[in-house]
Design an enzyme around this catalytic site. Structure first.
Site, short mmCIF file in Angstrom:
data_model
loop_
_atom_site.label_atom_id
_atom_site.label_comp_id
_atom_site.label_asym_id
_atom_site.label_seq_id
_atom_site.Cartn_x
_atom_site.Cartn_y
_atom_site.Cartn_z
N SER A 162 0.82 -1.20 0.00
CA SER A 162 0.00 0.00 0.00
C SER A 162 0.86 1.26 0.00
O SER A 162 2.06 1.21 0.24
CB SER A 162 -0.90 0.01 1.24
OG SER A 162 -0.12 0.27 2.38
N LYS A 163 0.21 2.37 -0.25
CA LYS A 163 0.88 3.67 -0.22
C LYS A 163 1.56 3.89 1.12
O LYS A 163 2.67 4.41 1.20
CB LYS A 163 -0.15 4.75 -0.50
CG LYS A 163 0.32 6.17 -0.24
CD LYS A 163 -0.71 7.16 -0.71
CE LYS A 163 -0.68 8.46 0.09
NZ LYS A 163 0.63 8.89 0.55
N ARG A 164 0.88 3.49 2.17
CA ARG A 164 1.43 3.67 3.52
C ARG A 164 2.77 2.96 3.71
O ARG A 164 3.66 3.44 4.39
CB ARG A 164 0.44 3.16 4.57
CG ARG A 164 -0.76 4.06 4.76
CD ARG A 164 -1.27 4.03 6.20
NE ARG A 164 -0.32 4.58 7.13
CZ ARG A 164 -0.13 5.90 7.33
NH1 ARG A 164 -0.83 6.76 6.64
NH2 ARG A 164 0.75 6.33 8.21
#
Length: 504
Positions: free
Chosen positions: A260-262
């Site tokens: 994910s982006k995180r």
RNA sequence: GGGGCGUUAGUCAAAUGGUAAAGACACCAUCCUUUCAAGGUGGAAACAUGGGUUCAAUUCCCAUACGCCCUACCA
């Protein structure tokens, strides 16, 4: 044999995730391998999640990566429009067909009512077992339905799924996947509120109309593939149904779960091809391009995350990949994203670049630091130290001492290499270098100086290491007389003098 | 909870029903370079577990465990 036609169908809800890039890459490779067409379709059926700029971002990303579409949004073609929001009228026809055939029905349950139902009944599913308790065309009279529609009540159209039927999906990567229709719910196909279909309906209608032969998409779609098969059946298109191939997911580098982006923010690497600034929040996410990656390295790295050609080859150009690619060799299990390996790919591609090419990429960085240098000289410098860099920007760290004399000297190195007698030896060396006609030829200078050191009986290590320290500031860098050749006599002597002055 | 998919070193991964299970990244050592990097050489490190089939299973089958995905009027 029918011409191969595959599509990449992103949703313009933000920047393109790197996993999506890989999906697109595999679609591209497959289509080119089979001399087919590669199509870009924009799936903007969710008006709520639409993000301005996302579509342009997607197109620019593939442009940067060198992955070309044959048809689609901004590329033209005979199967348009390629933006689903522009195909509203087409979908309505097919929704009507399903309604007429009684393979779908209108339902009026509001989201709130559905929520209550879900809270009430654990594991609630809108299907054959529950649909007769709901508010829909099967429980309401024809008049009531007509009345509600006339009133402008919002409704959805749901597929009507017969329970207890085995549905088989033939997946190129996974083989036969069997599922019982009872675990499927009566999925929403169309919503009157925005007059748009949901993904499930739009994707079947479009793939059919666009004569898509192979659907290559992420594994997250596998559970709904049976629904899609059913839809093809309902429309009577089963004989021309595309072949499915569900790709393994890209997983986060540590722990488990989808990348994910995180994860990128947390571990310090980009998850998007290009830098992206969120139009609402103004938040910026890093991109591979802006972080100094070569598109061919990104492509190579991504291609090998879930596929290999069975040999020990690791370096593939896009053309190589087209030639070698095969869905049979795509793995079934998810691949953790190994950022270190990605860096290694970039490093390898960087080393393989010509010095001239690298110099022209590096030039703006040098200029931004406020230095002027000829193309030829920079080419020479870059050639000496490209093996030490992962990215073009790293080159500055390696090359800085060519432009700026050291202002401090590495403590450890000084302690180890700078002795009592060093200053006087270097002072003598400076005089000796001054006496040379020139120091342009690295090999020649080396021989001369070595001879001088020998005659003096100083010991090479006692002279060379402090000399490097004086020139570079630390014990690193290319061959020392390559450095002096570039620095020139005057600067070399100046730096020796400065080191003597500071270190004593 | 239900359903589906998956499981070879830290990571990407190859091969195989049969005596020593490739390679790459990362790591360690060593050579080269009187530096660093690159390169060379070497090292540590894996078939999730339990059953079954078989003369023989990492490989085929089943179960368990674990992980992931889906389970929206998102895609």
């Amino acid at each position: 044999m029918k011409q191969v036609r595959v599509r990449f169908a992103p949703s313009p809800t933000g920047p393109l995730h790197i996993g999506g890039v890989r999906t697109a890459l595999y679609n591209y490779l497959f289509s080119k391998k089979h001399n087919g067409k590669f199509i870009l379709r924009i799936e903007d059926t969710d008006t709520n999640r639409f993000v301005p700029g996302a579509e342009a971002y997607i197109i620019e990303s593939f442009n940067w990566l060198g992955i070309q579409f044959d048809e689609g949004v901004s590329f033209g073609g005979n199967y348009g429009p390629y933006r689903q929001s522009e195909r509203k009228e087409i979908y309505k026809l097919y929704v009507k067909e399903l309604l007429d055939k009684q393979l779908a029905y209108i339902a009026f349950d509001t989201p709130e009512e559905l929520d209550t139902k879900r809270a009430e009944i654990s594991n609630f599913q809108y299907d054959a077992s529950t649909r007769m308790q709901m508010c829909n065309a099967l429980t309401l009279s024809a008049n009531e339905v007509a009345q509600r529609i006339a009133n402008g009540d919002n409704y959805v159209v749901r597929i009507k799924i017969e329970p207890n039927q085995d549905i088989i999906v033939h997946d190129t990567i996974r083989g036969e996947v069997k599922i019982n229709s009872s675990v499927l719910d009566d999925k929403v196909l169309y919503k009157s509120a925005d007059e748009l279909p949901t993904y499930h309906l739009a994707n079947i209608v479009d793939d059919h109309l666009m004569e898509i032969t192979h659907v290559i998409r992420g594994e997250e779609w596998l559970p709904s593939a049976p629904l899609h098969v059913l839809l093809y059946r309902y429309f009577g298109w089963e004989d021309t149904m595309p072949q499915f191939a569900h790709l393994p997911l890209l997983l986060k580098p540590d722990g488990n779960g989808k990348l994910s982006k995180r994860d990128g923010d947390r571990l310090g690497f980009p998850v998007f091809p290009l830098q992206w600034t969120d139009p609402k929040t103004g938040d910026t996410s890093a991109g591979y391009r802006e972080n100094g990656y070569f598109p061919e390295a990104v492509v190579n790295f991504l291609a090998l995350l879930g596929w290999n050609n069975g040999t020990e080859q690791e370096l593939f150009s896009l053309d190589d990949l087209v030639h070698e690619f095969s869905l049979d060799r795509v793995s079934k299990s998810g691949a953790k994203f190994d950022y270190e390996k990605g860096k290694w790919f970039n490093h390898t591609y960087l080393i393989h670049k010509t010095d001239t090419e690298l110099a022209s990429l590096f030039m703006p960085i040098v200029q931004a630091k406020g230095h002027a240098i000829t193309e030829a000289k920079l080419t020479h410098i870059v050639g000496l130290l490209k093996e030490r860099a992962h990215f073009v920007a790293d080159l500055w760290e390696q090359a800085a001492f060519f432009f700026e004399a050291p202002t401090q000297y590495d403590d450890k190195a000084v302690q180890k290499r700078w002795k009592e007698t060093t200053a006087s030896m270097l002072a003598e060396l400076a005089v000796f270098i001054q006496s040379l006609p020139n120091i342009d030829d690295s090999t020649h200078t080396e021989e001369t100086v070595k001879q001088w050191v020998e005659t003096k009986g100083y010991g090479l290590g006692n002279v060379m290491n402090p000399l490097r320290l004086a020139l570079v500031g630390e014990l690193k860098g290319p061959h020392i007389f390559d450095i002096t050749a570039i620095l020139g006599k005057e600067e070399t002597i100046k730096r020796i003098q400065k080191a003597i002055d500071t270190l004593g």
